[in-house]
Each structure stands twice: as C-alpha cells, then as structure tokens.
Write a protein that holds these residues in place. Structure first.
Motif, short mmCIF file in Angstrom:
data_model
loop_
_atom_site.label_atom_id
_atom_site.label_comp_id
_atom_site.label_asym_id
_atom_site.label_seq_id
_atom_site.Cartn_x
_atom_site.Cartn_y
_atom_site.Cartn_z
N THR A 150 0.84 -1.42 -0.04
CA THR A 150 0.09 0.07 -0.12
C THR A 150 0.86 1.31 0.01
OG1 THR A 150 -1.94 -1.22 1.32
CG2 THR A 150 -1.88 1.24 1.25
N ARG A 151 0.54 1.97 -0.94
CA ARG A 151 1.56 3.37 -1.18
C ARG A 151 0.64 4.60 -1.45
NH1 ARG A 151 6.53 3.67 -5.21
NH2 ARG A 151 8.18 4.62 -3.99
N LEU A 152 0.73 5.56 -0.75
CA LEU A 152 -0.11 6.68 -1.11
C LEU A 152 0.64 8.05 -0.92
CD1 LEU A 152 -3.00 5.84 1.51
CD2 LEU A 152 -2.69 5.03 -0.92
N ALA A 153 0.35 8.94 -1.75
CA ALA A 153 0.75 10.41 -1.73
C ALA A 153 -0.12 11.39 -1.57
CB ALA A 153 2.02 10.65 -2.71
N TYR A 154 -0.24 12.39 -0.63
CA TYR A 154 -1.02 13.44 -0.64
C TYR A 154 -0.46 14.89 -0.86
CZ TYR A 154 -4.60 16.51 1.17
OH TYR A 154 -5.43 17.76 1.32
N VAL A 155 -0.80 15.50 -1.90
CA VAL A 155 -0.32 16.98 -2.17
C VAL A 155 -0.87 18.02 -0.85
CG1 VAL A 155 0.40 18.57 -3.67
CG2 VAL A 155 0.63 16.25 -4.26
N TYR A 156 -0.14 18.31 -0.04
CA TYR A 156 -0.90 19.10 0.85
C TYR A 156 -0.62 20.83 0.67
CZ TYR A 156 3.31 19.48 3.77
OH TYR A 156 4.67 19.39 3.97
N GLN A 157 0.35 20.93 -0.29
CA GLN A 157 0.91 22.39 -0.64
C GLN A 157 1.27 22.45 -2.11
OE1 GLN A 157 3.64 24.01 2.26
NE2 GLN A 157 3.60 26.11 1.29
N GLY A 158 1.15 23.43 -2.71
CA GLY A 158 1.68 23.73 -4.11
C GLY A 158 1.09 22.55 -5.00
N GLU A 159 2.06 22.16 -6.03
CA GLU A 159 1.52 21.20 -6.89
C GLU A 159 2.89 20.56 -7.15
OE1 GLU A 159 -0.57 22.58 -10.24
OE2 GLU A 159 1.11 23.67 -10.95
N VAL A 160 2.87 19.05 -7.62
CA VAL A 160 4.12 18.41 -7.72
C VAL A 160 3.88 17.64 -9.12
CG1 VAL A 160 5.09 18.41 -5.43
CG2 VAL A 160 3.78 16.36 -6.20
#
Length: 275
Positions: free
Chosen positions: A193-203
């Motif tokens: 299980t692998r997750l990424a959440y962008v909380y600022q800006g954009e990538v």
C-alpha cells in the motif's frame, strides 16, 4: 504501468465538537487502504472551525497518529497521559483494548494545520494494553537535500529512522518539502500500500502533475521522482503492508467482527473500555 493507480480528492467533513476538516481516506471515493483506515487534514486560520476541538471520546482496536504543520493541540487520556503536539511534531496513541482521550486546541487564534492518520492493528494486538508517545519536532529526523528535505515520521530512509514504530508492523510516513522547481528522488519502500497526498503547491510525480488536495495511489515498486512547480510544495507519503483481515468499524471502534464491535460498545457503556 503508470506509477499513479488512481486519484482522489478529499471531501469536507466535521468531527469532534464540530471541527471542520477534509477526509481523504475513508470517504466514498476511497475507502480503507489497509493498513491505513483514515486520513484527515485539518487546516484553518478561523478559530470557529477548530476551537471546539475533540472532547473526551473512546477508541478501541487501532492506532492514531497526529502530525502537525502549524498550531498546537493538547492530548489528555484516561491513562493519565498529557502532552501538547506543536508544528513539526507527532503524537502516537495505541488505543488497542480501549482508551478515552481528548484533543483540544492550545490556541485561540492563528493557523491550525495538521493530519490525523488511523492505522489498523492486527487481531492479535487489538486487545493489548493502550499506549501513547509524544514526539516533538526535534525527534523527527530531517534528511536535507539542496532544494528539498524529508521529515521522517515513521520508517527508515537514508540511514535515518522515524521515531514512531509498532511491533511486527512496519509502515512509512514522511513529509516531503520542496522549494520551487526542486527535484526529489524517493526509492520504493517495497510495501504494497503506497499513497501520496499533496498538501501544498503542486508536484509532478514521475511526470504526472498532482495538484494540492489530491491523494494518489501509487505503484508499490516504482522509485519516485517528485518535481515541484513554481511554488513551494509539500507531500505526505505513506506506505505499509496490508494486514489482510476483516474490518468492522462503528465510529471510534475498529475490530474484526460485528460481535466485537457490540462488545466494545457494551464495555464503553459499562465504563470498562479503558480499564
């Protein structure tokens, strides 16, 4: 195969005594991501959105992890633990067989910004004794790069080890912070299980743009390349291996069967849940 398996935006929600937040994991478009049960982001500089906090309430069967970006939140529980988590710090609470706790703001104005992650426990550990630990900012390793840094909450990276651990249950949590147009490489944690959440800006993640407020499910095996846009960016990355057991949830109780949920409710009503 694309590194991004699916994309999800959080939804507005309220919890506690009316705290406004964004529910990212455990909402209609994204249910449990075993072993992660829930991920909330709370972010507001309006005290009316957070001042009522989370008065005393019970938990059984899982772990909570609170990580703060700004503001101050106080924890008190039925085992007599108390502590204040501030910007850059984390608190870990193993509810296990039962605990009653409160999380209340230690500020009357200003920005309150952070995350709460719920992590499941395997059946054999759900009725162990409750536990709690406070990890201020100075205890979280920071891995520095030329235009970026990784703040390690849990797991291992580049010879560093995050302070939050659970017996027989490895998981990874890191806060990636990138300056404008910076590039940051992150190897696979080899966890399903692998997750990424962008909380600022954009990538861009391996060439695919992800804006603020979006969580992506990621291929477990790919190494990742993060490239920030023209502004500073922040990303929470989670990884863990599924427990693979049935999940039964009723509010603050997470067990394996409905009968165990009913027992948790009876124990709480009888004042025995946290004993």
């Amino acid at each position: 195969m694309s590194v991004i398996l699916s994309r999800h935006r959080g939804m507005p929600a309220q919890d506690g005594a009316g705290v406004k937040l964004t529910r990212i994991v455990n909402q209609p478009s994204l249910r449990y991501q075993d072993p992660f049960l829930m991920l909330d982001e709370f972010r507001s500089d309006n005290p009316n959105d957070y001042i009522a906090g989370f008065p005393p309430h019970p938990h059984r069967g899982f772990v909570t992890l609170t990580y703060m970006l700004a503001g101050r939140m106080e924890h008190k529980d039925s085992n007599g633990n108390t502590g204040v988590v501030e910007a850059g710090g984390a608190q870990w609470m193993k509810a296990a067989r039962g605990i009653i706790h409160a999380e209340m703001p230690k500020q009357e104005d200003g920005l309150m910004w952070g995350f709460q992650l719920w992590i499941n426990l395997p059946a054999k550990r759900k009725l162990e004794a409750a536990d709690w630990a406070d990890h201020p900012q100075g205890k979280l390793p920071v891995i520095q790069f030329e235009q970026a840094e990784i703040r390690l909450v849990a797991g291992e990276l580049s010879g560093q080890k995050g302070p939050i651990e659970q017996a027989e249950q490895k998981f990874f949590m890191a806060d990636l912070r990138l300056q404008p147009t910076a590039t940051l490489e992150l190897a696979s944690q080899q966890q399903e299980t692998r997750l990424a959440y962008v909380y600022q800006g954009e990538v861009s993640i391996n060439g695919q743009l992800v804006p603020r407020g979006e969580l992506v499910r990621l291929n477990a095996l790919d190494d990742l390349t993060f490239v920030s846009s023209s502004s500073e960016s922040g990303v929470i990355v989670l990884a863990g291996n599924p427990i693979g057991e049935p999940i039964a949830q009723y509010g603050p109780f997470v067990m394996n069967t409905q009968a165990e949920i009913e027992q948790a409710i009876r124990d709480y009503q009888a004042g025995k849940l946290a004993s």
